[in-house]
Scaffold this active site. Structure first.
Site, PDB file in Angstrom:
ATOM      1  CB  CYS A  96      17.639  37.205  15.603  1.00  0.00           C
ATOM      2  SG  CYS A  96      18.367  38.471  14.557  1.00  0.00           S
ATOM      3  NE  ARG A 129      20.130  42.076   7.275  1.00  0.00           N
ATOM      4  CZ  ARG A 129      19.127  42.324   8.114  1.00  0.00           C
ATOM      5  NH1 ARG A 129      18.551  43.518   8.137  1.00  0.00           N
ATOM      6  NH2 ARG A 129      18.685  41.392   8.929  1.00  0.00           N
ATOM      7  CG  HIS A 193      18.991  33.056  13.275  1.00  0.00           C
ATOM      8  ND1 HIS A 193      17.627  32.996  13.434  1.00  0.00           N
ATOM      9  CD2 HIS A 193      19.276  34.375  13.126  1.00  0.00           C
ATOM     10  CE1 HIS A 193      17.118  34.217  13.378  1.00  0.00           C
ATOM     11  NE2 HIS A 193      18.096  35.073  13.198  1.00  0.00           N
TER      12      HIS A 193
END
Ligand code: GLN
Length: 240
Positions: A96, A129, A193
């Site tokens: 990320c 997002r 993640h």
């Protein structure tokens, strides 16, 4: 015979460690130990020297835009060393925020963060997002690559890089291309993640095996009982 050893640099763990990214280090360490090999995990904090000449694997986790700004300034000072490491087949995994910093730049409205340029990618921050569980497929592995993503950046790939994986569920690089992450030689960047490696043991072993091969050691890893890891992977895939 001496134990095979790998040195793993964990860059800026105090700043880039979202959603359990540090867990990735435990996985690499354990999967080596279970095979009678040893990992030397070296956390590298801001301001400390980064000795890539002794590194077999480098890991960079994710972080907020603010933390990326701090780290990015430091990282670009080492661009030549990182380029030489990548050219020499060095293994590097970035997640990320770390992934975005491997590219040419991360553009945040008025501001731009320069990256290392190890991957032919660039990133632009947009809204909303992109948040949620993600599942992807790659020809490298039999199981899907699964985990969690939360990023404002959209990453676009140039012609000198291949996507790491194709999105099955979730957003990936930009929510539109169907691509997740990027790969060039032994450098992989991904938005995933979770942490990434506990649920994706094939990826963990790929990194270890590539590092052993580069070091001139036997890259064939003995199989482990991955029943729990595979079940975690399947469970995460269902959540996405
Ligand atoms: N700050 C970056 C973004 O929002 C990376 C976030 C992360 O590492 N999860 O796109």
């Amino acid at each position: 015979m001496a134990k095979a050893e790998l040195t793993i640099l964990h860059l800026f763990p105090e700043l880039l460690n979202l959603y359990g990214d540090t867990g990735n280090m435990l996985v690499l360490e354990k999967r080596l130990a279970w095979r009678g090999m040893q990992a030397h995990i070296i956390p590298v904090s801001l301001g400390q020297s980064i000795d890539l000449s002794s590194a077999d694997i480098v890991f960079v986790g994710g972080g907020s835009d603010r933390e990326q700004g701090i780290v990015g300034e430091e990282l670009v000072k080492h661009t030549a060393d990182f380029k030489a490491y990548a050219k020499d087949g060095g293994v590097l995994l970035a997640v990320c925020g770390g992934y975005q910093l491997l590219g040419h730049e991360y553009s945040l409205g008025e501001n731009k963060l320069s990256g290392l340029g190890l991957l032919d990618i660039y990133t632009v921050r947009k809204t909303p997002r992109l948040i949620g569980n993600i599942a992807c497929t790659t020809e490298l592995f039999s199981q899907d690559v699964v985990g969690y993503e939360n990023h404002g950046g959209r990453t676009y790939l140039g012609s000198d890089v291949t996507p790491f994986a194709r999105v099955l569920h979730g957003f990936g690089n930009d929510g539109a291309s169907g691509f997740e992450g990027a790969r060039a030689n032994r450098v992989i960047g991904t938005y995933i993640h979770g942490p990434l490696l506990p649920k994706n043991p094939e990826l963990a072993d790929w990194l270890l095996s590539q590092a052993l091969e580069r070091k001139g050691l036997d890259p064939v890893l003995s199989p482990l009982d991955d029943t729990a890891e595979k079940r975690a992977n399947e469970y995460a895939a269902k959540l996405s």
